[in-house]
Design an enzyme around this catalytic site. Structure first.
Site, PDB file in Angstrom:
ATOM      1  N   ARG A 274      -1.432 -27.337 -73.750  1.00 34.89           N
ATOM      2  CA  ARG A 274      -1.573 -28.779 -73.504  1.00 34.89           C
ATOM      3  C   ARG A 274      -0.231 -29.359 -73.082  1.00 34.89           C
ATOM      4  NH1 ARG A 274      -4.525 -31.063 -78.773  1.00 34.89           N
ATOM      5  NH2 ARG A 274      -2.934 -32.645 -78.448  1.00 34.89           N
TER       6      ARG A 274
ATOM      7  N   ARG B 275      -4.377 -44.058 -86.390  1.00 37.32           N
ATOM      8  CA  ARG B 275      -2.999 -43.573 -86.336  1.00 37.32           C
ATOM      9  C   ARG B 275      -1.998 -44.706 -86.508  1.00 37.32           C
ATOM     10  NH1 ARG B 275      -4.262 -38.668 -82.937  1.00 37.32           N
ATOM     11  NH2 ARG B 275      -2.395 -37.410 -82.752  1.00 37.32           N
TER      12      ARG B 275
ATOM     13  N   LYS C 253      -5.718 -30.643 -88.387  1.00 38.61           N
ATOM     14  CA  LYS C 253      -6.847 -31.563 -88.563  1.00 38.61           C
ATOM     15  C   LYS C 253      -8.080 -31.067 -87.799  1.00 38.61           C
ATOM     16  CE  LYS C 253      -4.657 -35.181 -86.881  1.00 38.61           C
ATOM     17  NZ  LYS C 253      -3.325 -34.644 -86.603  1.00 38.61           N
TER      18      LYS C 253
ATOM     19  N   ARG D 237       0.231 -22.859 -79.589  1.00 31.95           N
ATOM     20  CA  ARG D 237      -1.173 -23.276 -79.537  1.00 31.95           C
ATOM     21  C   ARG D 237      -1.677 -23.170 -78.091  1.00 31.95           C
ATOM     22  NH1 ARG D 237      -3.185 -28.844 -82.244  1.00 31.95           N
ATOM     23  NH2 ARG D 237      -2.115 -29.984 -80.599  1.00 31.95           N
TER      24      ARG D 237
ATOM     25  N   ARG E 207       6.261 -36.727 -80.388  1.00 33.57           N
ATOM     26  CA  ARG E 207       5.017 -36.963 -81.153  1.00 33.57           C
ATOM     27  C   ARG E 207       5.305 -37.036 -82.649  1.00 33.57           C
ATOM     28  NH1 ARG E 207       1.272 -32.319 -79.359  1.00 33.57           N
ATOM     29  NH2 ARG E 207      -0.272 -33.274 -80.693  1.00 33.57           N
TER      30      ARG E 207
HETATM   31  P1  AMP Z   1      -4.381 -35.308 -80.689  1.00 33.88           P
HETATM   32  O1  AMP Z   1      -5.235 -34.351 -79.939  1.00 33.88           O
HETATM   33  O2  AMP Z   1      -5.108 -35.976 -81.830  1.00 33.88           O
HETATM   34  O3  AMP Z   1      -3.062 -34.712 -81.120  1.00 33.88           O
HETATM   35  O4  AMP Z   1      -4.008 -36.513 -79.678  1.00 33.88           O
HETATM   36  C1  AMP Z   1      -3.315 -36.264 -78.483  1.00 33.88           C
HETATM   37  C2  AMP Z   1      -2.706 -37.554 -77.959  1.00 33.88           C
HETATM   38  O5  AMP Z   1      -3.746 -38.510 -77.700  1.00 33.88           O
HETATM   39  C3  AMP Z   1      -1.767 -38.262 -78.926  1.00 33.88           C
HETATM   40  O6  AMP Z   1      -0.451 -37.736 -78.885  1.00 33.88           O
HETATM   41  C4  AMP Z   1      -1.837 -39.694 -78.412  1.00 33.88           C
HETATM   42  O7  AMP Z   1      -1.088 -39.864 -77.216  1.00 33.88           O
HETATM   43  C5  AMP Z   1      -3.305 -39.829 -78.045  1.00 33.88           C
HETATM   44  N1  AMP Z   1      -4.097 -40.287 -79.203  1.00 33.88           N
HETATM   45  C6  AMP Z   1      -5.031 -39.582 -79.914  1.00 33.88           C
HETATM   46  N2  AMP Z   1      -5.535 -40.331 -80.908  1.00 33.88           N
HETATM   47  C7  AMP Z   1      -4.911 -41.531 -80.837  1.00 33.88           C
HETATM   48  C8  AMP Z   1      -4.973 -42.722 -81.612  1.00 33.88           C
HETATM   49  N3  AMP Z   1      -5.799 -42.833 -82.668  1.00 33.88           N
HETATM   50  N4  AMP Z   1      -4.185 -43.761 -81.226  1.00 33.88           N
HETATM   51  C9  AMP Z   1      -3.375 -43.677 -80.174  1.00 33.88           C
HETATM   52  N5  AMP Z   1      -3.243 -42.575 -79.416  1.00 33.88           N
HETATM   53  C10 AMP Z   1      -3.999 -41.513 -79.742  1.00 33.88           C
END
Ligand code: AMP
Length: 211
Positions: free
Chosen positions: A155, A88, A13, A122, A166
């Site tokens: 990360r 999400r 994404k 990554r 996840r």
């Molecule tokens: P990402 O970088 O989008 O993979 O997000 C990393 C982490 O941030 C996720 O695994 C969640 O813990 C948190 N996170 C990101 N976006 C959301 C969302 N829309 N709702 C809840 N938690 C989020």
């Protein structure tokens, strides 16, 4: 153009969003990035979010919805935006519908085994957030960001046990949004899994058609 990007963690994404920013001149709003910034700054919100993120769980809806509401009110979002990683959950999608309308939802489909390999290799830049892949998109110098010279790191939530969690979270809470947006007639689907450019060459005509 107001777009939502949907897809499992590691589906690409963020990489697609970056190409869309360049192509359509609209900002990328990544809730993951907003939360990581808050975490790095040590704000109360960031510290609360960290507990969930490091465990591979979703941050509570009200926290993320508040962040997105504030961000979408900024002047640079008035001509459109790309939501990367939000919504999400169904309550997040419902809250978003009360904040703004959406033109299209682009779902990036990638097989789980491809994703696991991607996430463990990554690496992200500490300073500018640029994402690399040790296999498919390595930096020119190991451990150093090509764009800004920042240090690259794995990360916390890209470690294998967190990745598994996840995925479970995605299947249970986020995947139902695909049907939700299909029912609304907003869903576009693109096959990911190969290079960022190849995926974008398939996504672009779909996106151009809704400008
Ligand atoms: P990402 O970088 O989008 O993979 O997000 C990393 C982490 O941030 C996720 O695994 C969640 O813990 C948190 N996170 C990101 N976006 C959301 C969302 N829309 N709702 C809840 N938690 C989020």
């Amino acid at each position: 153009m107001k777009i939502i990007l949907l897809g499992a963690p590691g589906a690409g994404k963020g990489s697609q969003a970056k190409l869309m920013v360049d192509t359509y001149q609209i900002p990328q709003i990544s809730t993951g990035d907003l939360l990581r910034t808050a975490k790095a700054a040590g704000t109360p919100l960031g510290l609360e979010a960290q507990r969930y993120m490091d465990a591979g769980l979703l941050v509570p809806d009200e926290v993320v919805i508040g962040l997105v509401r504030e961000r979408l009110a900024q002047p640079d979002c008035q001509g459109g935006f790309i939501l990367d990683g939000f919504p999400r959950t169904l309550p997040q999608a419902e809250a978003l519908a009360r904040i703004t309308d959406i033109d299209r939802v682009l779902s990036i489909e990638v097989a789980p085994e491809v994703i696991i390999g991607r996430l463990t290799s990554r690496r992200s830049c500490q300073k500018c957030g640029q994402v690399y892949n040790l296999v498919s998109y390595p930096p020119r110098t190991a451990g150093v960001c090509d764009s800004c010279g920042g240090e690259l790191y794995l990360r916390d939530d890209d470690r294998e046990e967190t990745i598994r969690k996840r995925f479970e979270t995605y299947e249970a809470q986020t995947r139902p949004l695909i049907q939700h947006y299909r029912d609304q007639g907003l869903l576009l689907t693109v096959q990911g899994g190969d290079t960022v450019e190849e995926t974008f060459s398939r996504a672009r005509p779909l996106l151009d058609a809704c400008r």
